[in-house]
Design a protein around this motif. Structure first.
Motif, PDB file in Angstrom:
ATOM      1  N   ILE A  89       2.437  11.391   6.946  1.00  0.00           N
ATOM      2  CA  ILE A  89       3.754  12.029   7.030  1.00  0.00           C
ATOM      3  C   ILE A  89       3.638  13.362   7.765  1.00  0.00           C
ATOM      4  O   ILE A  89       4.447  13.672   8.649  1.00  0.00           O
ATOM      5  CB  ILE A  89       4.360  12.212   5.619  1.00  0.00           C
ATOM      6  CG1 ILE A  89       4.788  10.851   5.061  1.00  0.00           C
ATOM      7  CG2 ILE A  89       5.543  13.181   5.653  1.00  0.00           C
ATOM      8  CD1 ILE A  89       5.232  10.863   3.621  1.00  0.00           C
ATOM      9  N   MET A  90       2.632  14.144   7.444  1.00  0.00           N
ATOM     10  CA  MET A  90       2.436  15.438   8.100  1.00  0.00           C
ATOM     11  C   MET A  90       2.095  15.244   9.585  1.00  0.00           C
ATOM     12  O   MET A  90       2.567  16.005  10.436  1.00  0.00           O
ATOM     13  CB  MET A  90       1.334  16.232   7.398  1.00  0.00           C
ATOM     14  CG  MET A  90       1.671  16.610   5.968  1.00  0.00           C
ATOM     15  SD  MET A  90       3.229  17.520   5.821  1.00  0.00           S
ATOM     16  CE  MET A  90       2.754  19.053   6.588  1.00  0.00           C
ATOM     17  N   LYS A  91       1.321  14.228   9.902  1.00  0.00           N
ATOM     18  CA  LYS A  91       0.981  13.930  11.294  1.00  0.00           C
ATOM     19  C   LYS A  91       2.238  13.552  12.075  1.00  0.00           C
ATOM     20  O   LYS A  91       2.466  14.042  13.184  1.00  0.00           O
ATOM     21  CB  LYS A  91      -0.046  12.802  11.348  1.00  0.00           C
ATOM     22  CG  LYS A  91      -0.473  12.447  12.748  1.00  0.00           C
ATOM     23  CD  LYS A  91      -1.488  11.307  12.732  1.00  0.00           C
ATOM     24  CE  LYS A  91      -1.775  10.851  14.158  1.00  0.00           C
ATOM     25  NZ  LYS A  91      -2.612   9.653  14.188  1.00  0.00           N
ATOM     26  N   LEU A  92       3.072  12.689  11.486  1.00  0.00           N
ATOM     27  CA  LEU A  92       4.326  12.298  12.135  1.00  0.00           C
ATOM     28  C   LEU A  92       5.226  13.507  12.367  1.00  0.00           C
ATOM     29  O   LEU A  92       5.833  13.646  13.427  1.00  0.00           O
ATOM     30  CB  LEU A  92       5.073  11.264  11.285  1.00  0.00           C
ATOM     31  CG  LEU A  92       4.567   9.838  11.339  1.00  0.00           C
ATOM     32  CD1 LEU A  92       5.315   8.982  10.322  1.00  0.00           C
ATOM     33  CD2 LEU A  92       4.741   9.261  12.728  1.00  0.00           C
ATOM     34  N   GLN A  93       5.319  14.370  11.366  1.00  0.00           N
ATOM     35  CA  GLN A  93       6.153  15.571  11.472  1.00  0.00           C
ATOM     36  C   GLN A  93       5.678  16.451  12.630  1.00  0.00           C
ATOM     37  O   GLN A  93       6.479  16.926  13.431  1.00  0.00           O
ATOM     38  CB  GLN A  93       6.100  16.365  10.155  1.00  0.00           C
ATOM     39  CG  GLN A  93       6.820  17.686  10.194  1.00  0.00           C
ATOM     40  CD  GLN A  93       8.315  17.555  10.265  1.00  0.00           C
ATOM     41  OE1 GLN A  93       8.877  16.563   9.832  1.00  0.00           O
ATOM     42  NE2 GLN A  93       8.968  18.548  10.815  1.00  0.00           N
ATOM     43  N   SER A  94       4.389  16.657  12.725  1.00  0.00           N
ATOM     44  CA  SER A  94       3.828  17.489  13.786  1.00  0.00           C
ATOM     45  C   SER A  94       4.103  16.889  15.162  1.00  0.00           C
ATOM     46  O   SER A  94       4.533  17.597  16.088  1.00  0.00           O
ATOM     47  CB  SER A  94       2.324  17.654  13.559  1.00  0.00           C
ATOM     48  OG  SER A  94       1.755  18.390  14.617  1.00  0.00           O
ATOM     49  N   GLU A  95       3.877  15.600  15.309  1.00  0.00           N
ATOM     50  CA  GLU A  95       4.129  14.920  16.587  1.00  0.00           C
ATOM     51  C   GLU A  95       5.607  14.984  16.956  1.00  0.00           C
ATOM     52  O   GLU A  95       5.953  15.239  18.116  1.00  0.00           O
ATOM     53  CB  GLU A  95       3.679  13.461  16.514  1.00  0.00           C
ATOM     54  CG  GLU A  95       2.180  13.284  16.449  1.00  0.00           C
ATOM     55  CD  GLU A  95       1.765  11.843  16.156  1.00  0.00           C
ATOM     56  OE1 GLU A  95       2.652  10.973  15.943  1.00  0.00           O
ATOM     57  OE2 GLU A  95       0.547  11.593  16.119  1.00  0.00           O
ATOM     58  N   PHE A  96       6.459  14.766  15.977  1.00  0.00           N
ATOM     59  CA  PHE A  96       7.902  14.792  16.226  1.00  0.00           C
ATOM     60  C   PHE A  96       8.339  16.175  16.713  1.00  0.00           C
ATOM     61  O   PHE A  96       9.063  16.299  17.703  1.00  0.00           O
ATOM     62  CB  PHE A  96       8.662  14.413  14.946  1.00  0.00           C
ATOM     63  CG  PHE A  96      10.148  14.574  15.059  1.00  0.00           C
ATOM     64  CD1 PHE A  96      10.904  13.659  15.777  1.00  0.00           C
ATOM     65  CD2 PHE A  96      10.796  15.631  14.444  1.00  0.00           C
ATOM     66  CE1 PHE A  96      12.278  13.800  15.887  1.00  0.00           C
ATOM     67  CE2 PHE A  96      12.168  15.787  14.550  1.00  0.00           C
ATOM     68  CZ  PHE A  96      12.906  14.865  15.274  1.00  0.00           C
ATOM     69  N   MET A  97       7.895  17.220  16.023  1.00  0.00           N
ATOM     70  CA  MET A  97       8.298  18.576  16.391  1.00  0.00           C
ATOM     71  C   MET A  97       7.789  18.943  17.790  1.00  0.00           C
ATOM     72  O   MET A  97       8.517  19.558  18.569  1.00  0.00           O
ATOM     73  CB  MET A  97       7.794  19.585  15.358  1.00  0.00           C
ATOM     74  CG  MET A  97       8.486  19.460  14.008  1.00  0.00           C
ATOM     75  SD  MET A  97      10.293  19.583  14.117  1.00  0.00           S
ATOM     76  CE  MET A  97      10.465  21.269  14.658  1.00  0.00           C
ATOM     77  N   THR A  98       6.579  18.556  18.113  1.00  0.00           N
ATOM     78  CA  THR A  98       6.029  18.848  19.440  1.00  0.00           C
ATOM     79  C   THR A  98       6.862  18.170  20.528  1.00  0.00           C
ATOM     80  O   THR A  98       7.253  18.804  21.523  1.00  0.00           O
ATOM     81  CB  THR A  98       4.558  18.379  19.529  1.00  0.00           C
ATOM     82  OG1 THR A  98       3.796  19.082  18.542  1.00  0.00           O
ATOM     83  CG2 THR A  98       3.975  18.633  20.904  1.00  0.00           C
ATOM     84  N   ARG A 100       9.989  17.051  20.311  1.00  0.00           N
ATOM     85  CA  ARG A 100      11.363  17.552  20.345  1.00  0.00           C
ATOM     86  C   ARG A 100      11.443  18.929  20.999  1.00  0.00           C
ATOM     87  O   ARG A 100      12.373  19.213  21.742  1.00  0.00           O
ATOM     88  CB  ARG A 100      11.966  17.623  18.932  1.00  0.00           C
ATOM     89  CG  ARG A 100      12.291  16.273  18.302  1.00  0.00           C
ATOM     90  CD  ARG A 100      13.378  15.466  19.021  1.00  0.00           C
ATOM     91  NE  ARG A 100      12.827  14.756  20.144  1.00  0.00           N
ATOM     92  CZ  ARG A 100      13.450  14.418  21.269  1.00  0.00           C
ATOM     93  NH1 ARG A 100      14.684  14.666  21.450  1.00  0.00           N
ATOM     94  NH2 ARG A 100      12.863  13.819  22.249  1.00  0.00           N
ATOM     95  N   MET A 101      10.487  19.804  20.711  1.00  0.00           N
ATOM     96  CA  MET A 101      10.516  21.130  21.327  1.00  0.00           C
ATOM     97  C   MET A 101      10.366  21.009  22.844  1.00  0.00           C
ATOM     98  O   MET A 101      11.043  21.720  23.588  1.00  0.00           O
ATOM     99  CB  MET A 101       9.422  22.028  20.738  1.00  0.00           C
ATOM    100  CG  MET A 101       9.660  22.398  19.277  1.00  0.00           C
ATOM    101  SD  MET A 101      11.293  23.122  18.968  1.00  0.00           S
ATOM    102  CE  MET A 101      11.102  24.686  19.793  1.00  0.00           C
ATOM    103  N   SER A 102       9.521  20.121  23.297  1.00  0.00           N
ATOM    104  CA  SER A 102       9.360  19.895  24.733  1.00  0.00           C
ATOM    105  C   SER A 102      10.659  19.356  25.329  1.00  0.00           C
ATOM    106  O   SER A 102      11.112  19.815  26.385  1.00  0.00           O
ATOM    107  CB  SER A 102       8.210  18.910  24.964  1.00  0.00           C
ATOM    108  OG  SER A 102       8.095  18.609  26.330  1.00  0.00           O
ATOM    109  N   ALA A 103      11.257  18.397  24.651  1.00  0.00           N
ATOM    110  CA  ALA A 103      12.516  17.809  25.136  1.00  0.00           C
ATOM    111  C   ALA A 103      13.631  18.850  25.150  1.00  0.00           C
ATOM    112  O   ALA A 103      14.401  18.928  26.116  1.00  0.00           O
ATOM    113  CB  ALA A 103      12.920  16.620  24.266  1.00  0.00           C
ATOM    114  N   PHE A 104      13.733  19.672  24.101  1.00  0.00           N
ATOM    115  CA  PHE A 104      14.773  20.710  24.061  1.00  0.00           C
ATOM    116  C   PHE A 104      14.595  21.701  25.203  1.00  0.00           C
ATOM    117  O   PHE A 104      15.567  22.139  25.827  1.00  0.00           O
ATOM    118  CB  PHE A 104      14.765  21.453  22.733  1.00  0.00           C
ATOM    119  CG  PHE A 104      15.273  20.645  21.567  1.00  0.00           C
ATOM    120  CD1 PHE A 104      16.256  19.685  21.714  1.00  0.00           C
ATOM    121  CD2 PHE A 104      14.776  20.857  20.296  1.00  0.00           C
ATOM    122  CE1 PHE A 104      16.718  18.937  20.652  1.00  0.00           C
ATOM    123  CE2 PHE A 104      15.228  20.123  19.215  1.00  0.00           C
ATOM    124  CZ  PHE A 104      16.203  19.159  19.390  1.00  0.00           C
TER     125      PHE A 104
END
Length: 129
Positions: A89-98, A100-104
């Motif tokens: 779960i923590m790995k998924l969260q980290s990947e998702f945030m990385t 999304r921040m790039s996409a934003f």
């Protein structure tokens, strides 16, 4: 409860099933909302040709970005609902945030470029008039 003292915390099957159903229902509601938003954006565009073209382009990009971001969030939520241990779960969260921040960042840059071009085009048109 698990008798192993060093075992990892597991998310119960019933809770994961409930989470998946909730995500599915929320996704459907957002998809319906986005259809209405697309119709609204299409019918409410600017009044002058330059402003209309720029506003329409920005509106379409923003709507596209919203759809992309919502889809990514739901995909993330579905993956999270299926996970059984906190490490994943923590790995998924980290990947998702990385991601999304790039996409934003990219989305913000593209919107800024489009707004600057629209302002330039309107300014050139006003100078000619």
């Amino acid at each position: 409860m698990n008798d192993k003292p060093n075992s990892q915390f597991e998310v119960p099957d019933q809770l994961r099933t409930y989470a998946e159903q909730s995500v599915t229902q929320a996704r459907k509601a957002i998809e319906d909302f986005m259809k209405v938003a697309q119709t609204t954006v299409s019918s409410v565009e600017g009044s002058t040709h330059q402003m209309q073209a720029g506003a329409a382009d920005i509106n379409k990009k923003m709507l596209s970005y919203a759809e992309e971001n919502i889809a990514a969030a739901f995909d993330f939520a579905e993956k999270m609902a299926r996970e059984k241990d906190m490490e994943e779960i923590m790995k998924l969260q980290s990947e998702f945030m990385t991601k999304r921040m790039s996409a934003f960042g990219e989305q913000t840059r593209e919107l800024g470029d489009t707004a600057a071009k629209t302002a330039s085009d309107v300014g050139q048109q006003a100078t000619k008039s």
